[in-house]
Design an enzyme around this catalytic site. Structure first.
Site, mmCIF file in Angstrom:
data_model
loop_
_atom_site.group_PDB
_atom_site.id
_atom_site.type_symbol
_atom_site.label_atom_id
_atom_site.label_comp_id
_atom_site.label_asym_id
_atom_site.label_seq_id
_atom_site.Cartn_x
_atom_site.Cartn_y
_atom_site.Cartn_z
ATOM 1 N N ILE A 64 0.863 -1.192 0.000
ATOM 2 C CA ILE A 64 0.000 0.000 0.000
ATOM 3 C C ILE A 64 0.900 1.244 0.000
ATOM 4 O O ILE A 64 1.061 1.909 1.032
ATOM 5 C CB ILE A 64 -0.967 0.027 1.199
ATOM 6 C CG1 ILE A 64 -1.737 -1.286 1.331
ATOM 7 C CG2 ILE A 64 -1.953 1.195 1.036
ATOM 8 C CD1 ILE A 64 -2.665 -1.350 2.539
ATOM 9 N N PRO A 65 1.508 1.550 -1.147
ATOM 10 C CA PRO A 65 2.283 2.792 -1.196
ATOM 11 C C PRO A 65 1.341 3.973 -0.964
ATOM 12 O O PRO A 65 0.248 4.015 -1.535
ATOM 13 C CB PRO A 65 2.869 2.811 -2.607
ATOM 14 C CG PRO A 65 2.302 1.659 -3.339
ATOM 15 C CD PRO A 65 1.509 0.832 -2.395
ATOM 16 N N HIS A 66 1.750 4.870 -0.111
ATOM 17 C CA HIS A 66 0.881 5.988 0.265
ATOM 18 C C HIS A 66 1.713 7.224 0.542
ATOM 19 O O HIS A 66 2.817 7.133 1.083
ATOM 20 C CB HIS A 66 0.039 5.638 1.487
ATOM 21 C CG HIS A 66 0.870 5.230 2.665
ATOM 22 N ND1 HIS A 66 1.369 3.958 2.812
ATOM 23 C CD2 HIS A 66 1.306 5.921 3.737
ATOM 24 C CE1 HIS A 66 2.068 3.885 3.933
ATOM 25 N NE2 HIS A 66 2.048 5.069 4.510
ATOM 26 N N THR A 67 1.158 8.365 0.168
ATOM 27 C CA THR A 67 1.856 9.620 0.409
ATOM 28 C C THR A 67 0.903 10.793 0.200
ATOM 29 O O THR A 67 -0.009 10.706 -0.617
ATOM 30 C CB THR A 67 3.078 9.768 -0.527
ATOM 31 O OG1 THR A 67 3.842 10.904 -0.143
ATOM 32 C CG2 THR A 67 2.676 9.886 -1.985
ATOM 33 N N LEU A 102 -2.310 4.895 -2.530
ATOM 34 C CA LEU A 102 -3.156 5.874 -1.853
ATOM 35 C C LEU A 102 -2.455 7.224 -1.857
ATOM 36 O O LEU A 102 -1.344 7.354 -1.333
ATOM 37 C CB LEU A 102 -3.433 5.441 -0.407
ATOM 38 C CG LEU A 102 -4.180 6.450 0.455
ATOM 39 C CD1 LEU A 102 -5.570 6.748 -0.118
ATOM 40 C CD2 LEU A 102 -4.268 5.970 1.888
#
Length: 150
Positions: A64-67, A102
């Protein structure tokens, strides 16, 4: 907040070929840029910088890469199912085949954490994971993520 508020059917892509984590991040940035109208390089840098802090591979073949992203007005999600799993430096060392990007607005860290928790809870369900991995059409995968019974 519901998943349908941040993920649209057209933002589910299946059977994607990405030979490496970096190539996958480029692909995620490209698709997100097209959807939200923010510069692809800016999105790539933000995701890559987050990954340099520590992998967002949460285990069981999921990342879940998120930033947060400057200029983004509302949370945005993109779900990708890979054709072949790739090394994502996950906490359990299992190669990743399901990726949920995300992106959230810069303001509102509580929103970022709430949406991240929502996605992580949904992706922990073995029924949801099976449905994502077995779905033959993006629409099936999308609906499996929305299904509250899973």
């Amino acid at each position: 907040m519901n998943i349908s508020e941040i993920l649209k059917p057209e933002h589910v892509v299946i059977n994607v070929h990405a030979p490496s984590k970096v190539m996958l991040i480029h692909l995620l940035a490209e698709k997100a840029s097209q959807a939200v109208g923010i510069d692809e390089d800016e999105i790539f840098r933000a995701i890559n910088n987050r990954e340099n802090l520590g992998s967002t591979g949460i285990g069981q073949g999921i990342a879940i890469p998120h930033t947060p992203i400057a200029g983004l007005q509302a949370p945005f999600a993109l779900v990708v199912r890979l054709k072949q799993p790739i090394d994502f430096e996950s906490i359990d060392d299992v190669p990743v085949d399901i990726v949920c990007l995300l992106l959230t607005p810069m303001q509102g860290s509580a929103t970022h954490l709430n949406v991240l928790a929502l996605l992580a809870r949904k992706l922990r369900s073995s029924e949801t994971l099976s449905a994502i991995r077995e779905g033959s059409e993006p629409e099936e995968v999308y609906l499996s993520l929305l299904d509250e019974s899973l």
